[in-house]
Motif scaffolding. Sequence first.
Motif, PDB file in Angstrom:
ATOM      1  N   UNK A 140      25.149  20.559  53.802  1.00  0.00           N
ATOM      2  CA  UNK A 140      25.076  21.311  54.085  1.00  0.00           C
ATOM      3  C   UNK A 140      23.363  21.303  53.144  1.00  0.00           C
ATOM      4  N   UNK A 141      22.714  21.398  54.086  1.00  0.00           N
ATOM      5  CA  UNK A 141      21.096  21.729  53.504  1.00  0.00           C
ATOM      6  C   UNK A 141      20.406  23.150  53.336  1.00  0.00           C
ATOM      7  N   UNK A 142      20.494  23.570  52.755  1.00  0.00           N
ATOM      8  CA  UNK A 142      19.309  25.040  52.551  1.00  0.00           C
ATOM      9  C   UNK A 142      18.458  24.630  52.442  1.00  0.00           C
ATOM     10  N   UNK A 143      17.685  26.149  53.668  1.00  0.00           N
ATOM     11  CA  UNK A 143      16.934  26.021  54.442  1.00  0.00           C
ATOM     12  C   UNK A 143      15.659  26.877  53.192  1.00  0.00           C
ATOM     13  N   UNK A 144      16.433  27.787  52.789  1.00  0.00           N
ATOM     14  CA  UNK A 144      15.626  28.943  51.523  1.00  0.00           C
ATOM     15  C   UNK A 144      15.589  28.556  50.179  1.00  0.00           C
ATOM     16  N   UNK A 145      15.194  29.200  49.040  1.00  0.00           N
ATOM     17  CA  UNK A 145      15.209  28.831  47.634  1.00  0.00           C
ATOM     18  C   UNK A 145      16.303  30.143  47.036  1.00  0.00           C
ATOM     19  N   UNK A 146      17.693  28.812  46.195  1.00  0.00           N
ATOM     20  CA  UNK A 146      18.905  29.207  46.145  1.00  0.00           C
ATOM     21  C   UNK A 146      18.415  30.826  45.437  1.00  0.00           C
ATOM     22  N   UNK A 147      18.761  32.372  45.425  1.00  0.00           N
ATOM     23  CA  UNK A 147      18.331  32.986  44.549  1.00  0.00           C
ATOM     24  C   UNK A 147      19.024  33.479  43.367  1.00  0.00           C
ATOM     25  N   UNK A 148      19.286  33.308  42.536  1.00  0.00           N
ATOM     26  CA  UNK A 148      19.598  33.336  40.811  1.00  0.00           C
ATOM     27  C   UNK A 148      20.440  34.632  40.940  1.00  0.00           C
ATOM     28  N   UNK A 149      20.897  34.508  39.797  1.00  0.00           N
ATOM     29  CA  UNK A 149      21.935  36.172  40.313  1.00  0.00           C
ATOM     30  C   UNK A 149      20.767  37.496  39.320  1.00  0.00           C
ATOM     31  N   UNK A 150      20.294  37.050  38.196  1.00  0.00           N
ATOM     32  CA  UNK A 150      19.390  37.623  37.388  1.00  0.00           C
ATOM     33  C   UNK A 150      17.639  37.852  38.371  1.00  0.00           C
ATOM     34  N   UNK A 151      17.585  37.520  39.614  1.00  0.00           N
ATOM     35  CA  UNK A 151      16.068  36.925  40.223  1.00  0.00           C
ATOM     36  C   UNK A 151      16.127  38.409  41.486  1.00  0.00           C
ATOM     37  N   UNK A 152      14.719  39.422  41.207  1.00  0.00           N
ATOM     38  CA  UNK A 152      15.492  40.127  42.317  1.00  0.00           C
ATOM     39  C   UNK A 152      15.392  40.024  43.584  1.00  0.00           C
ATOM     40  N   UNK A 153      16.335  41.280  44.321  1.00  0.00           N
ATOM     41  CA  UNK A 153      16.806  41.331  45.205  1.00  0.00           C
ATOM     42  C   UNK A 153      15.532  40.985  46.282  1.00  0.00           C
ATOM     43  N   UNK A 154      16.058  39.705  47.542  1.00  0.00           N
ATOM     44  CA  UNK A 154      16.198  39.882  48.368  1.00  0.00           C
ATOM     45  C   UNK A 154      15.085  40.898  49.560  1.00  0.00           C
ATOM     46  N   UNK A 155      16.145  42.238  49.309  1.00  0.00           N
ATOM     47  CA  UNK A 155      16.352  43.383  50.029  1.00  0.00           C
ATOM     48  C   UNK A 155      15.139  44.299  49.659  1.00  0.00           C
ATOM     49  N   UNK A 156      14.199  43.560  48.235  1.00  0.00           N
ATOM     50  CA  UNK A 156      13.321  45.019  48.474  1.00  0.00           C
ATOM     51  C   UNK A 156      13.761  46.134  47.957  1.00  0.00           C
ATOM     52  N   UNK A 163      22.737  43.038  41.324  1.00  0.00           N
ATOM     53  CA  UNK A 163      23.530  44.762  41.184  1.00  0.00           C
ATOM     54  C   UNK A 163      23.459  45.723  42.803  1.00  0.00           C
ATOM     55  N   UNK A 164      22.618  44.433  43.677  1.00  0.00           N
ATOM     56  CA  UNK A 164      22.810  44.703  44.582  1.00  0.00           C
ATOM     57  C   UNK A 164      23.366  44.457  45.970  1.00  0.00           C
ATOM     58  N   UNK A 165      22.948  43.612  46.202  1.00  0.00           N
ATOM     59  CA  UNK A 165      23.467  42.863  47.835  1.00  0.00           C
ATOM     60  C   UNK A 165      24.438  41.049  46.507  1.00  0.00           C
ATOM     61  N   UNK A 166      23.777  40.840  45.930  1.00  0.00           N
ATOM     62  CA  UNK A 166      25.009  39.776  45.426  1.00  0.00           C
ATOM     63  C   UNK A 166      26.438  40.260  45.008  1.00  0.00           C
TER      64      UNK A 166
END
Length: 166
Positions: A140-156, A163-166
């Motif tokens: 399986x190949x990921x289309x989007x870059x992986x979101x790290x636990x400490x990155x800003x949540x992509x939901x905005x 702390x949000x969607x993760x």
Amino acid sequence: MMNPTEKCPCGSGAAFEKCCGPYLSGKKQAPTAEALMRSRYSAYACSNVDYLYNTSCDEVKKDFDAENTKRWAETSKWTGLEIVRVEDGTEKDLSGIVEFIAHYSVEESVFNHHEIASFVKGSDGSWVFSDGKIIGPEPVRREEPKIGRNDPCPCGSGKKYKKCCG
């Protein structure tokens, strides 16, 4: 061992005694790479580990694990062999390839072992298994870059992803 009048596990439709039985008993040698492939499948179905070892080339024999092979053969229910493709491996050839799918189950789980197997003819004229490449599903190949636990949540939300969607 099998009842000689039962159908051969290799799926040829012939009786075991007229198909793979003479190969497994040592009375005959498999004349083609495909016949050897079919007889090796039957050897798994009959838990004939000696045949599997004896029909392997010297390089394969070095890494052959008889104990685990026997355990796998005995704990599996061998349900069918599907020959996908054969390249060379006739009585006149010195090498051949057989692509196959071995169907089996262990307890309630069903498995399909898909492999491209290479065979060579020894100086004595007998076919031996020389190598196998297992065919599996594409990774399986990921289309989007992986979101790290400490990155800003992509939901905005402005919160960290953990702390949000993760």
